[in-house]
Motif scaffolding. Structure first.
Motif, short mmCIF file in Angstrom:
data_model
loop_
_atom_site.label_atom_id
_atom_site.label_comp_id
_atom_site.label_asym_id
_atom_site.label_seq_id
_atom_site.Cartn_x
_atom_site.Cartn_y
_atom_site.Cartn_z
N ASP A 89 1.04 -1.24 0.14
CA ASP A 89 -0.14 -0.29 0.53
C ASP A 89 0.91 1.29 0.17
OD1 ASP A 89 -1.78 -1.59 0.32
OD2 ASP A 89 -2.54 -1.60 1.81
N GLY A 90 2.33 0.83 -0.71
CA GLY A 90 2.93 2.13 -1.21
C GLY A 90 3.45 2.86 0.42
N LYS A 91 3.46 2.01 1.34
CA LYS A 91 4.31 2.46 3.08
C LYS A 91 5.39 1.94 2.67
CE LYS A 91 0.89 4.70 4.51
NZ LYS A 91 0.62 6.03 4.23
N ALA A 92 6.69 1.77 3.98
CA ALA A 92 7.93 1.53 4.30
C ALA A 92 8.50 2.17 5.86
CB ALA A 92 8.59 1.87 3.16
N MET A 93 8.50 1.16 6.28
CA MET A 93 9.50 1.41 7.21
C MET A 93 10.70 1.49 7.63
SD MET A 93 8.63 0.65 11.33
CE MET A 93 7.26 -0.30 11.33
N ARG A 94 10.84 3.27 7.96
CA ARG A 94 11.96 4.20 7.67
C ARG A 94 12.32 3.67 9.49
NH1 ARG A 94 11.49 10.74 8.27
NH2 ARG A 94 11.73 9.66 10.65
N TYR A 95 14.27 3.13 8.95
CA TYR A 95 14.92 2.99 10.56
C TYR A 95 16.15 4.08 10.30
CZ TYR A 95 12.50 -1.52 10.62
OH TYR A 95 12.11 -2.33 10.39
N VAL A 96 16.65 4.64 10.69
CA VAL A 96 18.32 5.35 11.08
C VAL A 96 18.99 5.00 11.68
CG1 VAL A 96 19.36 7.22 12.14
CG2 VAL A 96 16.53 7.69 11.85
N VAL A 97 20.12 4.42 10.51
CA VAL A 97 21.30 3.75 10.41
C VAL A 97 23.01 4.61 10.87
CG1 VAL A 97 19.61 2.17 9.82
CG2 VAL A 97 21.32 3.86 8.10
#
Length: 204
Positions: A89-97
């Motif tokens: 559905d056009g989403k993403a889980m974003r993480y800082v790395v």
């Protein structure tokens, strides 16, 4: 080093047509990993690490995906120190790395060959040559690979790069590694619980 260079030459370099600019419209802050993903050993080892208060903006967050990669793809925006796991559905889980420091950054398309929980760390000869203090370390709270490691391969060969946790949480969000992608232990536990072996990884 020659072997590593040959492997990197074989990595497919790709250009992201949509770019990797965050477009946050929906946020769901999560400061701890999914309890179902945390083992008793995780809890024991994590309790031995310092309780570091991180920047709230570093909390993993559901965003509108900034990439056209299909769901289930890991996309790393190295210059911005962001990792996305694309969702339906056009989403993403974003993480800082944390990403590679100057001279150690790289780009390419690889995949997760296998994973390990609290893995042993056996640094490459080149790394030991750069820093004689570096040595093999058993898995645990003092291990630089942290709680999980995803081993990145290209064309059946180990790139020697990993997506992994860290015993230095202050390094997350900075260009400090020798090319590996570092995450907080909470985030790598979460990511590892979401992706199977064979997951495609695109680094830009």
């Amino acid at each position: 080093m020659a072997l590593l260079m040959r492997i990197l030459m074989s990595v497919t370099v790709v250009v992201m047509s949509a770019g990797c600019v965050p477009n946050v419209t929906t946020t769901v802050g999560q400061s701890t990993p999914d309890p179902l993903a945390v083992s008793q050993r995780d809890a024991r080892f994590l309790a031995l690490l310092p309780n570091v208060k991180t920047n709230p903006s570093y909390a993993r967050t559901v965003v509108d995906t900034p990439t056209k990669a299909p769901p289930g793809t890991i996309v790393v925006d190295a210059p911005r120190h962001l990792l996305y796991l694309t969702l339906p559905d056009g989403k993403a889980m974003r993480y800082v790395v944390a990403t590679g420091r100057n001279g150690f950054a790289w780009r390419g398309a690889v995949y997760v060959d296998h994973q390990a929980a609290w893995p042993d760390w056996n640094p490459p000869v080149e790394m030991r040559g750069r820093d004689p203090r570096v040595k093999k370390t058993s898995g645990g709270p003092e291990n630089p690979l942290g709680a999980r490691a995803l081993y990145l391969y290209a064309n059946g060969a180990d790139t020697l790069y990993r997506i992994h946790g860290t015993n230095d949480p202050f390094s997350v969000g900075m260009p400090v590694s020798s090319g590996c992608i570092r995450m907080s232990n909470a985030d790598i536990i979460d990511l590892a619980s979401r992706v199977p072996n064979g997951t495609r990884v695109m680094v830009y």
